[in-house]
Design a protein around this motif. Structure first.
Motif: not given
Length: 119
Positions: A38-54
């Motif tokens: 669960v923690v790894l999935a959360s970190v991965t989705s947060a990184l993906a969201a940050d990369s799409q923010a730009g």
């Protein structure tokens, strides 16, 4: 006195079995593994969201024969009103805008046409 001996015997016999320890320790280990996933999935989705923010903003043109679209709202969304739907489609094909939306006179009975650049 006999009940004390029986209880002590049963406890010792149970604690000496490997299956007892396996079943007792397996549940916390499984909970730990689930927590890590669960923690790894959360970190991965947060990184993906940050990369799409730009990502770049979408510029689009629209033709509104119905008059339902508020030009101020469309302008805030980086939309430009055009009068010729054929020009809007040509602009998308040429890559000048990312999308074109054609609102017909009666959107309730006619289809709204949408064209976009495949990015």
């Amino acid at each position: 006195m006999n009940i004390k001996n029986v209880i002590a015997f049963e406890v010792r016999r149970t604690l000496r079995r490997p299956t007892f320890w396996l079943s007792a320790l397996l549940i916390p280990v499984l909970i730990g593994v689930a927590l890590v996933v669960v923690v790894l999935a959360s970190v991965t989705s947060a990184l993906a969201a940050d990369s799409q923010a730009g990502d770049q903003e979408v510029s689009f043109e629209y033709a509104d024969a119905s008059g339902l679209i508020d030009p101020e709202v469309a302008a805030k969304a980086k939309g430009t009103l055009i009068l010729d739907p054929a020009q809007g489609l040509a602009d998308v094909k040429a890559g000048r805008v990312m999308a074109f939306i054609n609102y017909p006179k009666d959107p309730a009975s006619q289809l709204i046409a949408v064209a976009g650049v495949d990015a």
